[in-house]
Design an enzyme around this catalytic site. Structure first.
Site, mmCIF file in Angstrom:
data_model
loop_
_atom_site.group_PDB
_atom_site.id
_atom_site.type_symbol
_atom_site.label_atom_id
_atom_site.label_comp_id
_atom_site.label_asym_id
_atom_site.label_seq_id
_atom_site.Cartn_x
_atom_site.Cartn_y
_atom_site.Cartn_z
ATOM 1 N N TYR A 48 -21.698 -17.916 56.658
ATOM 2 C CA TYR A 48 -23.152 -17.909 56.901
ATOM 3 C C TYR A 48 -23.603 -16.665 57.676
ATOM 4 O O TYR A 48 -24.753 -16.589 58.100
ATOM 5 C CB TYR A 48 -23.608 -19.171 57.675
ATOM 6 C CG TYR A 48 -22.976 -20.432 57.160
ATOM 7 C CD1 TYR A 48 -23.366 -20.993 55.936
ATOM 8 C CD2 TYR A 48 -21.935 -21.046 57.868
ATOM 9 C CE1 TYR A 48 -22.755 -22.132 55.453
ATOM 10 C CE2 TYR A 48 -21.321 -22.198 57.391
ATOM 11 C CZ TYR A 48 -21.731 -22.726 56.179
ATOM 12 O OH TYR A 48 -21.127 -23.857 55.702
ATOM 13 N N ASP A 50 -17.222 -13.986 48.042
ATOM 14 C CA ASP A 50 -16.820 -14.926 49.097
ATOM 15 C C ASP A 50 -16.420 -16.291 48.526
ATOM 16 O O ASP A 50 -16.816 -16.660 47.419
ATOM 17 C CB ASP A 50 -17.995 -15.166 50.054
ATOM 18 C CG ASP A 50 -18.293 -13.967 50.926
ATOM 19 O OD1 ASP A 50 -17.740 -12.890 50.671
ATOM 20 O OD2 ASP A 50 -19.097 -14.126 51.864
ATOM 21 N N ASP A 51 -15.696 -17.023 49.355
ATOM 22 C CA ASP A 51 -15.458 -18.470 49.224
ATOM 23 C C ASP A 51 -14.324 -18.860 48.275
ATOM 24 O O ASP A 51 -14.010 -20.037 48.158
ATOM 25 C CB ASP A 51 -16.728 -19.245 48.823
ATOM 26 C CG ASP A 51 -17.830 -19.140 49.869
ATOM 27 O OD1 ASP A 51 -17.593 -18.494 50.910
ATOM 28 O OD2 ASP A 51 -18.918 -19.687 49.647
ATOM 29 N N HIS A 104 -20.424 -14.720 45.158
ATOM 30 C CA HIS A 104 -19.473 -15.816 45.397
ATOM 31 C C HIS A 104 -18.661 -16.079 44.131
ATOM 32 O O HIS A 104 -19.264 -16.410 43.092
ATOM 33 C CB HIS A 104 -20.231 -17.085 45.830
ATOM 34 C CG HIS A 104 -20.990 -16.900 47.112
ATOM 35 N ND1 HIS A 104 -22.227 -16.302 47.153
ATOM 36 C CD2 HIS A 104 -20.654 -17.188 48.399
ATOM 37 C CE1 HIS A 104 -22.650 -16.247 48.417
ATOM 38 N NE2 HIS A 104 -21.708 -16.773 49.190
ATOM 39 N N HIS A 106 -14.661 -22.637 56.279
ATOM 40 C CA HIS A 106 -16.066 -22.261 56.163
ATOM 41 C C HIS A 106 -16.935 -22.906 57.241
ATOM 42 O O HIS A 106 -18.079 -23.308 57.001
ATOM 43 C CB HIS A 106 -16.621 -22.593 54.771
ATOM 44 C CG HIS A 106 -17.630 -21.598 54.298
ATOM 45 N ND1 HIS A 106 -18.965 -21.708 54.577
ATOM 46 C CD2 HIS A 106 -17.506 -20.452 53.596
ATOM 47 C CE1 HIS A 106 -19.618 -20.681 54.054
ATOM 48 N NE2 HIS A 106 -18.739 -19.890 53.454
HETATM 49 ZN ZN LIG Z 1 -18.986 -18.167 52.459
#
Ligand SMILES: [Zn+2]
Length: 259
Positions: free
Chosen positions: A165, A73-74, A215, A128
């Site tokens: 989240y 993620d991210d 991540h 996000h």
């Molecule tokens: Zn995230």
């Protein structure tokens, strides 16, 4: 031998020899141009369906084979994501990347590389935000702008959504109109930033049918990946989220892993 030496004596004259080399290079270059125009690429471009899932990944029966899905993620991150992709390529593993829309600008090449190398790409919102604190119109905008950023980079718009989240309520579910992919294995790479701890947690919680949350923005995650894969690959087949859940375009609902 004397005749042969006389026949190629001109090669020893510098001007003629240089001309000969230049002519050879030109012929080689023209050959390359011809091949690039007329020949098929050696490595076929993966086929995708309209929603962006790769259709030429080998089918894996995760009811019979112990499968596990790596998800990141991210990103994309200019330093960490390429390291993660290098590791996955070296291990011949396909994973799923949930990208943040605002991170795409300037990293379009990385996104295209993810897609070209057979990984699945999902939507992880524009900035996000916690979607449960947004209005329905804001949720729509977060998702649509991320879909657009990904499409504009030349990658098919995702069909998977991972809420930041893991925050979901009924409004978010109704407005997402995408397949929601959560996770059930969290080695907390976002918390410890310690490759040894990340690896230990991952191995302790890995299970067949699991979705691993990581991540691709922390160097420690990239550091943990190779040793983690080395240990997991003797027990598991790595698959994308869609492969793990046998997802098809248009599937609704939330998926935490295969039970
Ligand atoms: Zn995230």
């Amino acid at each position: 031998m004397g005749n042969v030496r006389r026949r190629f004596a001109w090669l020893l004259r510098p001007q003629l020899f240089v001309g000969f080399i230049v002519a050879c290079l030109c012929i080689g270059a023209l050959g390359n141009v011809y091949r690039s125009v007329h020949a098929s690429p050696i490595v076929p471009t993966p086929k995708t369906d309209v929603k962006g899932a790769h259709t030429n990944l080998p089918s894996v029966d995760c009811q019979k084979v112990p499968c596990i899905a790596l998800t990141f993620d991210d990103g994309p991150d200019p330093q960490v994501t390429p390291r993660v992709l290098d590791t996955l390529a070296a291990e011949h593993i396909k994973a799923t990347f949930f990208v943040v829309g605002r991170n795409v600008a300037g990293k379009e090449d990385i996104l295209r590389r993810m897609h070209r190398e057979g990984h699945e790409i999902g939507n992880h919102s524009w900035d996000h935000a916690d979607f449960t604190k947004l209005s329905p119109a804001q949720v729509d905008a977060e998702l649509a702008s991320t879909q657009s950023a990904i499409s504009a980079a030349g990658v098919p718009a995702p069909r998977l959504f991972r809420p930041p989240y893991g925050a979901v309520n009924d409004m978010v579910k109704n407005h997402a109109n995408m397949t929601i992919v959560r996770w059930d294995i969290d080695p907390e790479d976002w918390l410890s930033r310690d490759p040894v701890k990340i690896n230990e947690s991952l191995l302790a919680h890995a299970r067949p049918g699991g979705i691993i949350l990581m991540h691709d923005i922390y160097p420690s995650t990239a550091d943990a990946l190779t040793p983690a894969i080395d240990q997991l690959k003797t027990h598991y087949q790595f698959v994308t989220a869609s492969q793990l859940m046998s997802l098809s375009a248009g599937d609704q609902g939330q998926f935490f892993g295969r039970r």
